[in-house]
Each structure stands twice: as C-alpha cells, then as structure tokens.
Design a protein around this motif. Sequence first.
Motif, mmCIF file in Angstrom:
data_model
loop_
_atom_site.group_PDB
_atom_site.id
_atom_site.type_symbol
_atom_site.label_atom_id
_atom_site.label_comp_id
_atom_site.label_asym_id
_atom_site.label_seq_id
_atom_site.Cartn_x
_atom_site.Cartn_y
_atom_site.Cartn_z
ATOM 1 N N ARG A 282 54.400 37.244 53.353
ATOM 2 C CA ARG A 282 53.362 38.073 53.962
ATOM 3 C C ARG A 282 51.970 37.637 53.531
ATOM 4 N NH1 ARG A 282 55.837 44.276 53.665
ATOM 5 N NH2 ARG A 282 57.768 43.828 54.830
ATOM 6 N N THR A 283 51.030 37.871 54.421
ATOM 7 C CA THR A 283 49.640 37.510 54.175
ATOM 8 C C THR A 283 48.777 38.767 54.211
ATOM 9 O OG1 THR A 283 49.941 35.338 55.205
ATOM 10 C CG2 THR A 283 47.691 36.134 54.994
ATOM 11 N N PHE A 284 48.007 38.963 53.141
ATOM 12 C CA PHE A 284 47.134 40.132 53.026
ATOM 13 C C PHE A 284 45.705 39.678 52.749
ATOM 14 C CE2 PHE A 284 51.359 41.498 51.779
ATOM 15 C CZ PHE A 284 51.498 42.733 52.385
ATOM 16 N N ARG A 285 44.777 40.572 53.050
ATOM 17 C CA ARG A 285 43.379 40.357 52.680
ATOM 18 C C ARG A 285 42.732 41.710 52.478
ATOM 19 N NH1 ARG A 285 40.934 36.197 50.202
ATOM 20 N NH2 ARG A 285 38.686 36.124 50.671
ATOM 21 N N ASN A 286 42.216 41.919 51.282
ATOM 22 C CA ASN A 286 41.600 43.211 50.938
ATOM 23 C C ASN A 286 42.551 44.375 51.189
ATOM 24 O OD1 ASN A 286 39.120 41.942 50.271
ATOM 25 N ND2 ASN A 286 38.534 41.903 52.436
ATOM 26 N N ALA B 182 42.707 34.600 54.314
ATOM 27 C CA ALA B 182 41.257 34.658 54.191
ATOM 28 C C ALA B 182 40.579 34.122 55.458
ATOM 29 C CB ALA B 182 40.814 33.833 52.977
ATOM 30 N N ALA B 183 41.150 33.047 56.042
ATOM 31 C CA ALA B 183 40.569 32.490 57.261
ATOM 32 C C ALA B 183 40.704 33.484 58.420
ATOM 33 C CB ALA B 183 41.271 31.180 57.608
ATOM 34 N N ILE B 184 41.846 34.167 58.528
ATOM 35 C CA ILE B 184 42.042 35.154 59.586
ATOM 36 C C ILE B 184 41.086 36.329 59.395
ATOM 37 C CG2 ILE B 184 43.700 36.793 60.567
ATOM 38 C CD1 ILE B 184 45.919 34.830 59.725
#
Length: 247
Positions: free
Chosen positions: A199-203, A237-239
């Motif tokens: 999974r990809t998370f950001r903040n 982060a790019a997304i």
Amino acid sequence: MRHLDRDRIALLAGLLAPPATAAVLLPWRAGLPNTSVALILVVIVVAVAAIGNRLAGALAAISAAAWFNFFFTQPYQRFTISRPADIQTAVLLLIVGLAVSQLAAHARRLKVIAITDAGYLARIRDTAALAQSAKAPDTVVAQVTAQLTDLLNLRGCRFEYGTLIGHPPRLEQDGTVTWGRKRWNVDRRGLPDTEVELRTFRNGRFLGRFMLDPTPGAKPSLQARLVAVTLADQAGAAIDTAGTGRP
C-alpha cells in the motif's frame, strides 16, 4: 549456485588446508618455534573463512589445532600433548582460530551487504530524482513498478489507484509480510504464492497499492523489502504532489 560451490570449496579447504600446511612446515619442525607454526595456521584459518562461511572457518580452526597437535607437539604423530606449553599453544590456536574465522566471515558478509546497499541507494536516489522532476505521477509509478519487479524477483507488478478489494497478503511498512492476522515468514517460506499488496500512503491518506506477483520460491531479503516500501512511498509522494488519486 556459485555461492554454494564456493562454500563447498571452502569447507574442503577448511578440512585439507591445515594438514597440508603442517606437512609443508614439517621439515623445519626442529628449528621453527611452535608459536610461529600456530600463527601460520591462523593465517590459513582466516583465508578459509574469508572465501567461505563460518562453518568453513570453524572447521579450519579445529583442523588446524588437531594437526598442530599431531605434527608439532610431543609425542609426535599422536593426538596427545605432554608439555603444558604445547597444550596452551594448541588451545590458544583453537580459540584464536575460531574467533578470527567468525570475524573474517562477518567481514565478508558486511562487504556483500555494503555492495548491495549501494545498489539499493541508487534505486532510491533515481526514483526520488524522477519524482521531483516528473510532471505526471504515472511516470514515477511505472518506474517503481519496474524496480519492484526486479528488486523482489516478481513475475509481474501493477498499480491500483485508490482501490481496496479483497484481503491479499500485505507487505507492511516494516518489511514484514502479513496474511490475515498472521505474519508470513518470508526468509523461510519465500513470498506467498499469490498476489501481495504494497500500500501507498501520503500524510495518512491511502493513495493506492502495488500488486506484487511473486516468482515461486522468491525470498527477497528484509533489506530488499524495506527498499520496496521506500520506493512505494516515493510513488505516493509523486501522486500526492499531483493532487489526484489518479494520473
């Protein structure tokens, strides 16, 4: 396979090199102090451990102590020692040989890790640079997908934006793999024989997940799995920078 061959050669060397060295030194037995013989044998032990593993080094240390006893302590050609000084030298040879074999094998392992880490850092650096320069996050996602395929020895890899369907095994942020509520032992069993999500998370916001299709029998190291998590975070982060859940 080459590592297996090298380890087998090292085991054979650990068994045969000490008696061969002792036999070569035998003509100078009368004039060569036993302490000098012991130091020469320690060098042989270090050499075996450096090209092999801990087992080979330990075998070399035991073999060195045994043949030192046989050839260089009285009574000669017998596995017995009569003089206290020779007993001390033989015991020290065994202890020092075992210790330096462990250190040599450890140093070899650290060298391998350092070389591997350089490759890992290059992957992270290249992806970070792309994430900063790319205008579309799908470019970063595509690179990370390719890197994950190579890094984890996958048959395939794809990215799903903002999707949580099913309950596949999961590669966690700490590099472990869980399946349901149980931890999966990757080092012993390899990756599961089904798709694994990363999974990809950001903040704290879920952005999507990489779906990893492992090659049967693949056992990526913990370091490789941690690098995979870092690469996925850079894709996140790019997304996030693009301000959308889809490119």
